[in-house]
Design a protein around this motif. Structure first.
Motif, short mmCIF file in Angstrom:
data_model
loop_
_atom_site.label_atom_id
_atom_site.label_comp_id
_atom_site.label_asym_id
_atom_site.label_seq_id
_atom_site.Cartn_x
_atom_site.Cartn_y
_atom_site.Cartn_z
N MET A 201 53.18 58.23 40.96
CA MET A 201 52.27 58.51 39.86
C MET A 201 50.84 58.52 40.35
SD MET A 201 53.83 55.66 37.38
CE MET A 201 52.78 55.94 35.97
N GLU A 202 50.02 59.35 39.73
CA GLU A 202 48.60 59.35 40.05
C GLU A 202 47.85 59.48 38.73
OE1 GLU A 202 47.52 58.91 43.08
OE2 GLU A 202 45.40 59.30 42.74
N PRO A 203 46.96 58.52 38.43
CA PRO A 203 46.26 58.59 37.14
C PRO A 203 45.41 59.86 37.03
CG PRO A 203 45.91 56.46 38.18
CD PRO A 203 46.58 57.33 39.19
N TYR B 250 48.94 60.48 33.46
CA TYR B 250 49.18 60.46 34.90
C TYR B 250 49.99 61.69 35.30
CZ TYR B 250 53.46 58.67 32.94
OH TYR B 250 54.59 58.52 32.18
N ARG C 294 46.52 57.62 48.39
CA ARG C 294 47.09 56.41 47.83
C ARG C 294 48.61 56.53 47.71
NH1 ARG C 294 48.98 54.22 43.09
NH2 ARG C 294 49.00 56.31 42.22
N GLU D 1 59.06 53.25 44.54
CA GLU D 1 58.46 52.54 43.41
C GLU D 1 57.88 53.49 42.37
OE1 GLU D 1 58.34 49.81 42.06
OE2 GLU D 1 59.65 49.23 43.69
N PHE D 2 57.85 53.05 41.13
CA PHE D 2 57.25 53.84 40.07
C PHE D 2 55.85 54.34 40.46
CE2 PHE D 2 60.13 51.04 37.65
CZ PHE D 2 60.94 52.04 37.13
N ARG D 3 55.02 53.40 40.88
CA ARG D 3 53.62 53.77 41.08
C ARG D 3 53.41 54.67 42.28
NH1 ARG D 3 50.61 51.77 37.18
NH2 ARG D 3 52.24 50.83 35.94
N VAL E 185 58.54 59.18 34.23
CA VAL E 185 58.73 57.89 34.86
C VAL E 185 59.47 56.93 33.93
CG1 VAL E 185 57.53 55.93 35.87
CG2 VAL E 185 56.73 58.22 36.30
N MET F 245 51.57 54.53 49.73
CA MET F 245 52.51 53.71 48.98
C MET F 245 53.94 54.13 49.27
SD MET F 245 50.59 53.14 45.39
CE MET F 245 51.97 52.27 44.66
#
Ligand SMILES: Cc1cc2nc3c(=O)[nH]c(=O)nc-3n(C[C@H](O)[C@H](O)[C@H](O)COP(=O)(O)OP(=O)(O)OC[C@H]3O[C@@H](n4cnc5c(N)ncnc54)[C@H](O)[C@@H]3O)c2cc1C
Ligand SMILES: Cc1cc2nc3c(=O)[nH]c(=O)nc-3n(C[C@H](O)[C@H](O)[C@H](O)COP(=O)(O)OP(=O)(O)OC[C@H]3O[C@@H](n4cnc5c(N)ncnc54)[C@H](O)[C@@H]3O)c2cc1C
Lengths: 553, 553
Positions: free
Chosen positions: A93-95, A72, A531, A88-90, A163, A535
């Motif tokens: 992040m981006e896969p 990621y 995304r 938030e963690f996600r 992360v 988020m």
């Protein structure tokens, strides 16, 4: 937007990579990449530089293979916010597989450990398994690691690069609060547990300290007893005489001021000597040059100092020792090609690379002759204007400085005779050369380099398709302009306050909610995907409504 | 809503807890709780039972102290969704300090390890530090742990009880996919890595399997090569002859059907024998009773079987051995008081407790006499109606069954003479007693018990304030009705399908998106706080728009 995503999703992923049967290279298996008529572009790393390249590269021009131990991309500027739960963690992040979708690239979760520049292969490793991945073009975007200065006890420190670092920091902070509040914990131990030390007064260290302070005054204050809150200590140890010393002085003074009003302790001109499980030791010099050692009992240390080569990039530099003299990064030319690779097939970008700055002085005669058409041995004011513009085009990295010079013709016309002679011209070039400093290790640099390389490689693929010229480098030079960097300013969040340095002496310092939202909107527009952008907006809404999350998991 | 939150936030947290100076009990320090005129209510655990109690208890009636090794509540029904990234970690967590805010309760992050029922103190431990916490009333809501059946190799399994379990499961799944796709991985090894085994066919195991399958067909399918996808195997090993055997048979058949259509393998009537790093071994019996052992190479095992006592609750049961005969839980009376504590000051609820079911047969004469007013030794149809209603009121846990009996008067009137004699009455009571089974280990049971206890304790505090009666138990019995459980049905998510068992033979089985959203809306309305409810809505929106997150961190 949903349709777009679905359209992408409906394309099947490319077939699995296989090993070439019965083929070995220097004792290891080789990955089989069937010929497709396209060049094989191998991109090492999934950080700012690599991802920006992958997002800019046109689809269907290369067989793309991305290699990175992390599957990621991380939006690093918001990592300090992740540590305290604002974001938030996600959301940061981006896969990488999602990013690769558009170019139908393949991904290998592994780390590069060696390169064979002759055979054009990278050796990659994952949990003791090795394989060679062949390339036609290689892009090195593997980032850097923290300098250790040979200090003992770094295993007791946190770093903030990934992360999982952010997660363990968050757990550690909350654990210390919960432990400090236990009746069995002595006062001294409470004090120690609640002393948070940051080594390094750069943007990361300062932002982390500011976020920590926010967490305390905006959230923990509602849940932990007042007596405990009074014991909290945030300390920044900085070796230079100011924190944020790479930013404008007004900004760093503003930061020091803001922090001191918040009872955060900024210790400057001090070097960390060693770190133990429960203390940090630093030395400082007084005006007479006497060195004294100090001890600060600590419950948490963040190590956030300068950058150095990773083992892999050090190996590359050692391999190319004749052309690579820099101790901190891989030197690349103004097309981001690694110096010392004659066919120009290897690029480097981001924190692991440093772009060689133009040495105008080396070209003095050529430059002088190109503008001095009158054969008087002197340059007039008009010729000077022409010189500035043509040289700025040829050496874009020097453009900023050259343009500033334009208004200072008189400064270099030392004898005041209205024209510039060769010796005056030389002084000017020395001045320009000296003022050109290496590009900073910033996301915006990596991002612009990646976008530049993505565009360059797209142009190249088409150019080669049209010519039969094999001298890659010369085609390259002709088809593509050198890299140019546009500094968009540096922004630091200082806890309900933000300071920005937009370069050229423009700064912004604000200390109210507006500053916080200026800062946020800046990051928001930088976010990589729709995304993560959405988020992030949700995270901030959540924080506004409910405060940060104080659970520890 | 924001105002409400802010109002709460503006109240200062209660002062820090201290140790009592110079006071020790059995070698450990004692926490000092200054007299406030209120009873000290110590609540162990921060799960469904404890949190429901804390949310129902009226403010300002007790000095509340919450003790748990985890400083947050977990919404367990959504943990399977967290493992695959449909739902975010923080959407299923609520910090216990936030929950305690309303009752101005204190929190200690530690685990209970012992109780001294005479001295009325709990011994708690945190990282080798011990202290006694005095109580006037103690509530034990520490949950249960998985049974191990003495099986070797459980260290190679995941469990799914906490948020960190969910995180390590998610990491493991993604790691296996990334490893399987590496060119250096052999076909056999790919197959092994992509075989996911679930031990236990209960709701948790089935929901996890279903979520895993969703992740595969809805998300990974877009990012991983088809050949890899073809190697994925989801296997459920169940000791009984059906999965979801605690639900209606129609539901469990529907589940098996759904799973088999998805190529998920359900192995029933089989017992796990042992587990190694790379295989799971199970035995099955054929119709002749011959036992054979089978090996399944695996890349991942989830252990999700029945529940048993934790070391702490086992210790309580051993202490009270005369009154505690159950091997799996602490037995409590119909007011949730732990059996064997004479002053009724200790309660237990949730997975660690089992409510003693009424034994009507023991009260046969009393029950018979109370309805048979005519002295004929027989009960008429009208008297039978009265019996059903009065007994249901007195023994609410038997109410459901008694009311079903109401319509079956004729079944028990064996000789068909229109009245029920004592021996017919006895047969009926035996039948009722036999049909009363222990309440299941479910969130909804813990939740209802917590709410009941929260209300009971609120009433009690006020009752005691008005009387000088010291016989707690008798006041308790008079002031408060026995606990009654309302089953709201059990819902299982089976992957784009849901099955529900609402009890009494009503079931729902649907296999389309509607099922998915029925399931979601059920959970949504169950969420503990406005925060988690909103976050959940955001998570689901995100999944709908962008799919699940496939990064591993
Ligand atoms: C906490 C923090 C905050 C920051 N804030 C800002 C900011 O506000 N503004 C700003 O401009 N900059 C900021 N920076 C700096 C910025 O993040 C870096 O300049 C930027 O990440 C550099 O990009 P990169 O692509 O060179 O390397 P990175 O983004 O570090 O990525 C390196 C990649 O290489 C991979 N990798 C490592 N070793 C190997 C290997 N052997 N083989 C293959 N892959 C490998 C890694 O997994 C990673 O994906 C911040 C940095 C940090 C840590
Ligand atoms: C993955 C999963 C899915 C589930 N799905 C459903 C569902 O869909 N529907 C349903 O009705 N039920 C479901 N359940 C069951 C439900 O979660 C339990 O019945 C419920 O959690 C029981 O609540 P409890 O308060 O007894 O225990 P828990 O919720 O397990 O809480 C126990 C608490 O005690 C704490 N604790 C442990 N030891 C100590 C100690 N020594 N001292 C102090 N504190 C301690 C723990 O930290 C924890 O906070 C599910 C369970 C799991 C694991």
């Amino acid at each position: 937007m949903k349709d777009e995503l679905e359209a992408l999703d409906n394309e099947k992923p490319p077939p699995e990579l296989q090993l070439a049967a019965n083929k070995q290279h220097k004792g290891y298996a080789v990955v089989d990449l069937p010929a497709t008529g396209k060049e094989r572009l191998v991109v090492l790393g999934s950080g700012w530089g690599a991802v920006s390249l992958l997002k800019t590269l046109q689809a269907d021009l290369y067989d793309v293979i991305s290699i990175s131990p992390h599957n990621y991309f991380v939006f690093t500027p918001l990592l300090p916010s992740v540590t305290v739960g604002t974001v938030e963690f996600r959301s940061v992040m981006e896969p990488i597989r999602r990013i690769l979708k558009r170019t139908r690239g393949r991904y290998i979760e592994a780390g590069a450990v060696d390169v064979d520049f002759e055979a054009k292969m990278v050796l990659v490793e994952k949990q003791g398994q090795f394989m060679w991945v062949p390339y036609d073009r290689l892009v090195v975007g593997v980032g850097a690691q923290s300098v250790t200065h040979g200090i003992d006890g770094l295993q007791h420190c946190h770093q903030l690069k990934s992360v999982s670092d952010a997660r363990s920091i968050r757990q550690h902070i909350m654990a210390n609060f919960e432990k400090a509040v236990l009746p069995t914990t002595s006062l001294e131990e409470k004090r120690r547990l609640l002393t948070f030390v940051v080594c390094g007064g750069g943007p990361t260290g300062c932002e982390f300290a500011a976020e920590l302070y926010d967490l305390l005054v905006e959230d923990l204050v509602h849940y932990f007893p007042e007596t405990i809150q009074g014991l909290v200590n945030v300390v920044i140890v900085q070796s230079r005489d100011h924190i944020l010393n790479m930013m404008d002085q007004k900004v760093s003074e503003f930061a020091e001021d803001t922090f001191s009003r918040r009872n955060m302790k900024v210790i400057t001109n001090s070097r960390v000597a060693r770190i133990t499980e429960s203390s940090i030791f630093y030395t400082s010099k007084d005006l007479e040059g006497n060195v004294t050692e100090h001890e600060v009992p600590q419950g948490f240390v963040l190590w956030s100092t300068g950058l150095s080569l990773t083992p892999f990039t050090r190996l590359i530099c050692d391999r190319l020792a004749d052309s690579q003299k820099n101790r901190h990064a891989i030197t690349v030319d103004d097309h981001l090609r690694v110096k010392g690779i004659s066919d120009g097939s290897v690029y480097a970008l981001g924190d692991c690379a440093t772009v060689e700055m133009p040495h105008l002085l080396e070209h003095i005669q050529e430059l002088f002759d190109s503008v001095e058409h009158t054969n008087t041995g002197e340059i007039t004011r008009d010729e000077f204007e022409v010189f500035i513009h043509s040289t700025a085009r040829k050496y874009p990295l020097a453009a900023g400085h050259l343009k500033e010079l334009g208004v200072h013709f008189d400064d270099f016309d030392a004898d005041g005779n209205g024209v510039i002679c060769l010796s005056e011209f030389k002084n000017m070039l020395v001045h320009v050369d000296r003022s050109l400093t290496a590009l900073p290790a910033l996301a915006q640099v990596a991002d612009q380099e990646g976008a530049y390389l993505g565009r360059s490689l797209s142009i190249l693929a088409k150019t080669f398709a049209e010519t039969s010229d094999n001298a890659h480098s010369s085609v390259h030079d002709k088809a593509i302009q050198p890299f140019n960097y546009h500094h968009h300013g540096t922004l630091a969040y200082l806890g309900r306050a933000a300071a920005a340095d937009f370069g050229g002496g423009y700064t912004y310092r604000g200390s109210n909610l507006a500053a916080k939202y200026l800062w946020r909107s800046t990051y928001w527009s930088m976010q990589v995907s729709l995304r993560t952008r959405l988020m992030l907006a949700m995270d901030w809404t959540r924080e506004l409504l409910f405060g940060r999350d104080i659970s520890r998991f």
